[in-house]
Write a protein that holds these residues in place. Structure first.
Motif, PDB file in Angstrom:
ATOM      1  N   UNK A  15       0.835  -1.214   0.000  1.00 24.78           N
ATOM      2  CA  UNK A  15       0.000   0.000   0.000  1.00 24.78           C
ATOM      3  C   UNK A  15       0.864   1.256   0.000  1.00 24.78           C
ATOM      4  N   UNK A  16       1.851   1.301   0.887  1.00 29.20           N
ATOM      5  CA  UNK A  16       2.702   2.485   1.003  1.00 29.20           C
ATOM      6  C   UNK A  16       3.601   2.650  -0.223  1.00 29.20           C
ATOM      7  N   UNK A  17       4.234   1.556  -0.639  1.00 29.55           N
ATOM      8  CA  UNK A  17       5.109   1.618  -1.802  1.00 29.55           C
ATOM      9  C   UNK A  17       4.346   1.910  -3.080  1.00 29.55           C
ATOM     10  N   UNK A  18       3.189   1.265  -3.243  1.00 25.75           N
ATOM     11  CA  UNK A  18       2.369   1.495  -4.428  1.00 25.75           C
ATOM     12  C   UNK A  18       1.843   2.913  -4.498  1.00 25.75           C
ATOM     13  N   UNK A  19       1.412   3.450  -3.356  1.00 25.42           N
ATOM     14  CA  UNK A  19       0.887   4.820  -3.317  1.00 25.42           C
ATOM     15  C   UNK A  19       1.978   5.830  -3.660  1.00 25.42           C
ATOM     16  N   UNK A  20       3.182   5.627  -3.119  1.00 26.38           N
ATOM     17  CA  UNK A  20       4.271   6.566  -3.401  1.00 26.38           C
ATOM     18  C   UNK A  20       4.684   6.504  -4.865  1.00 26.38           C
ATOM     19  N   UNK A  21       4.654   5.298  -5.460  1.00 17.94           N
ATOM     20  CA  UNK A  21       5.024   5.154  -6.863  1.00 17.94           C
ATOM     21  C   UNK A  21       3.996   5.827  -7.772  1.00 17.94           C
ATOM     22  N   UNK A  22       2.711   5.629  -7.488  1.00 16.08           N
ATOM     23  CA  UNK A  22       1.651   6.250  -8.288  1.00 16.08           C
ATOM     24  C   UNK A  22       1.725   7.774  -8.173  1.00 16.08           C
ATOM     25  N   UNK A  23       1.943   8.266  -6.951  1.00 18.92           N
ATOM     26  CA  UNK A  23       2.048   9.706  -6.735  1.00 18.92           C
ATOM     27  C   UNK A  23       3.245  10.284  -7.494  1.00 18.92           C
ATOM     28  N   UNK A  24       4.339   9.532  -7.530  1.00 18.12           N
ATOM     29  CA  UNK A  24       5.531   9.989  -8.243  1.00 18.12           C
ATOM     30  C   UNK A  24       5.282  10.015  -9.751  1.00 18.12           C
ATOM     31  N   UNK A  25       4.590   9.004 -10.276  1.00 19.14           N
ATOM     32  CA  UNK A  25       4.224   9.006 -11.697  1.00 19.14           C
ATOM     33  C   UNK A  25       3.373  10.229 -12.037  1.00 19.14           C
ATOM     34  N   UNK A  26       2.408  10.546 -11.163  1.00 18.50           N
ATOM     35  CA  UNK A  26       1.563  11.727 -11.389  1.00 18.50           C
ATOM     36  C   UNK A  26       2.395  13.001 -11.337  1.00 18.50           C
ATOM     37  N   UNK A  27       3.370  13.035 -10.437  1.00 20.81           N
ATOM     38  CA  UNK A  27       4.274  14.174 -10.327  1.00 20.81           C
ATOM     39  C   UNK A  27       5.041  14.375 -11.638  1.00 20.81           C
ATOM     40  N   UNK A  28       5.514  13.273 -12.227  1.00 23.29           N
ATOM     41  CA  UNK A  28       6.240  13.359 -13.491  1.00 23.29           C
ATOM     42  C   UNK A  28       5.316  13.780 -14.634  1.00 23.29           C
ATOM     43  N   UNK A  29       4.098  13.267 -14.637  1.00 23.65           N
ATOM     44  CA  UNK A  29       3.168  13.526 -15.736  1.00 23.65           C
ATOM     45  C   UNK A  29       2.547  14.919 -15.668  1.00 23.65           C
ATOM     46  N   UNK A  30       2.101  15.303 -14.485  1.00 25.74           N
ATOM     47  CA  UNK A  30       1.374  16.566 -14.324  1.00 25.74           C
ATOM     48  C   UNK A  30       2.283  17.740 -13.956  1.00 25.74           C
ATOM     49  N   UNK A  31       3.486  17.426 -13.483  1.00 26.41           N
ATOM     50  CA  UNK A  31       4.358  18.483 -12.996  1.00 26.41           C
ATOM     51  C   UNK A  31       4.189  18.658 -11.499  1.00 26.41           C
ATOM     52  N   UNK A  32       4.994  19.511 -10.877  1.00 25.77           N
ATOM     53  CA  UNK A  32       4.923  19.715  -9.420  1.00 25.77           C
ATOM     54  C   UNK A  32       3.536  20.161  -8.961  1.00 25.77           C
ATOM     55  N   UNK A 177      12.628   5.278 -17.665  1.00 26.05           N
ATOM     56  CA  UNK A 177      12.522   6.238 -16.561  1.00 26.05           C
ATOM     57  C   UNK A 177      13.048   7.604 -17.002  1.00 26.05           C
ATOM     58  N   UNK A 178      14.151   7.604 -17.730  1.00 23.15           N
ATOM     59  CA  UNK A 178      14.696   8.859 -18.254  1.00 23.15           C
ATOM     60  C   UNK A 178      13.733   9.498 -19.251  1.00 23.15           C
ATOM     61  N   UNK A 179      13.089   8.657 -20.077  1.00 26.14           N
ATOM     62  CA  UNK A 179      12.113   9.189 -21.042  1.00 26.14           C
ATOM     63  C   UNK A 179      10.934   9.826 -20.321  1.00 26.14           C
ATOM     64  N   UNK A 180      10.471   9.202 -19.233  1.00 30.05           N
ATOM     65  CA  UNK A 180       9.369   9.779 -18.455  1.00 30.05           C
ATOM     66  C   UNK A 180       9.781  11.102 -17.815  1.00 30.05           C
ATOM     67  N   UNK A 181      10.993  11.148 -17.313  1.00 28.45           N
ATOM     68  CA  UNK A 181      11.483  12.353 -16.645  1.00 28.45           C
ATOM     69  C   UNK A 181      11.528  13.542 -17.604  1.00 28.45           C
ATOM     70  N   UNK A 182      12.013  13.298 -18.838  1.00 26.52           N
ATOM     71  CA  UNK A 182      12.210  14.401 -19.783  1.00 26.52           C
ATOM     72  C   UNK A 182      11.007  14.673 -20.682  1.00 26.52           C
ATOM     73  N   UNK A 183       9.912  13.925 -20.513  1.00 22.52           N
ATOM     74  CA  UNK A 183       8.758  14.113 -21.399  1.00 22.52           C
ATOM     75  C   UNK A 183       7.736  15.107 -20.861  1.00 22.52           C
ATOM     76  N   UNK A 184       8.058  15.783 -19.770  1.00 22.44           N
ATOM     77  CA  UNK A 184       7.144  16.800 -19.257  1.00 22.44           C
ATOM     78  C   UNK A 184       7.072  17.992 -20.208  1.00 22.44           C
ATOM     79  N   UNK A 185       5.892  18.404 -20.633  1.00 20.77           N
ATOM     80  CA  UNK A 185       5.778  19.495 -21.615  1.00 20.77           C
ATOM     81  C   UNK A 185       6.073  20.885 -21.066  1.00 20.77           C
ATOM     82  N   UNK A 186       5.935  21.067 -19.749  1.00 22.28           N
ATOM     83  CA  UNK A 186       6.203  22.363 -19.133  1.00 22.28           C
ATOM     84  C   UNK A 186       7.551  22.313 -18.422  1.00 22.28           C
TER      85      UNK A 186
END
Length: 245
Positions: A15-32, A177-186
């Protein structure tokens, strides 16, 4: 009773690991998200954001060392170390996402470029799970070892298997992971800082992992190194199927 406690630990870790991973993915996708704005200007905000990243890097770098693991294993049994590592990794990740400070915008993708970058992110997610499926064994939260312990089974030693994206590059999970990091449009100043720091950290982690893999698999991995690129898939793989060493 001990088995019951271990099951609770498994569920809590997932639960804790999965939640942190999902939140981090959203952080990468949506921005801070800037969920907690501490009200500082750009320069101190960048220093603060750099500290948040370093907090995560230090946690990983310290706990992954064999000498540190050996010391901690005197208190925490080795079978539980993976779960301990996952839980302690999720804490600085939560802190990073919650306290990250957004700064000035440097550039913003629009139109076709915006959607291309969004597609790259989605493809990177798919590539990540393709890589996981190709491994045949993936235990990011250290729970598989605990499940085997409950069943009184020993984990098996796995051979070096090369299939799927591992025929194109030796570290596809790091590549996507690098592709996800650099694919933020803003691209804000803080996002540029984040991208740069995490890119350097991932490359260093890849090099250190290469050293460990050579030590573990010997000539089999050296042969793999000679024909498959490390991070950039610039070669067309020869042959079909998978190979083992």
């Amino acid at each position: 009773m001990k088995s019951y406690k271990t099951k609770i630990l498994i569920y809590a870790t997932l639960a804790l690991g999965g939640a942190s991973m999902i939140l981090f993915y959203l952080f990468l996708f949506l921005g801070p998200f800037t969920l907690i704005d501490i009200g500082i200007n750009t320069a101190p905000a960048l220093v603060f954001d750099a500290f948040l990243s370093m907090l995560f890097f230090l946690q990983h770098s310290i706990l992954i060392r064999k000498s540190v693991r050996a010391r901690i294993s005197k208190t925490i049994p080795d079978d539980y170390y993976g779960a301990f590592f996952a839980i302690t990794s999720s804490i600085p990740l939560f802190i990073l996402v919650l306290f990250w400070q957004r700064t000035v915008t440097i550039a913003a993708a629009e139109g076709v470029i915006y959607w291309i970058m969004r597609v790259i992110f989605i493809l990177s997610i798919a590539g990540f799970y393709w890589g996981v499926a190709s491994l045949g064994f993936f235990d990011p939260f250290g729970t598989i070892k605990l499940k085997l312990k409950i069943r009184n089974k020993e984990p098996k030693s796995l051979p070096l298997t090369v299939k799927g994206p591992y025929r194109w590059m030796r570290h596809p999970l790091y590549f996507v992971s690098l592709a996800m990091i650099w694919s933020g449009p803003d691209l804000t100043a803080d996002r540029l800082l984040f991208n740069s720091m995490w890119t350097i950290w991932i490359i260093l982690a890849t090099l250190l992992e290469e050293r460990d893999l050579v030590r573990e698999f010997g000539d089999g991995y050296r042969e793999y190194q000679s024909r498959v690129p490390m991070l950039i898939p610039y070669k067309i793989p020869s042959g079909e199927g998978s190979s083992r060493a």
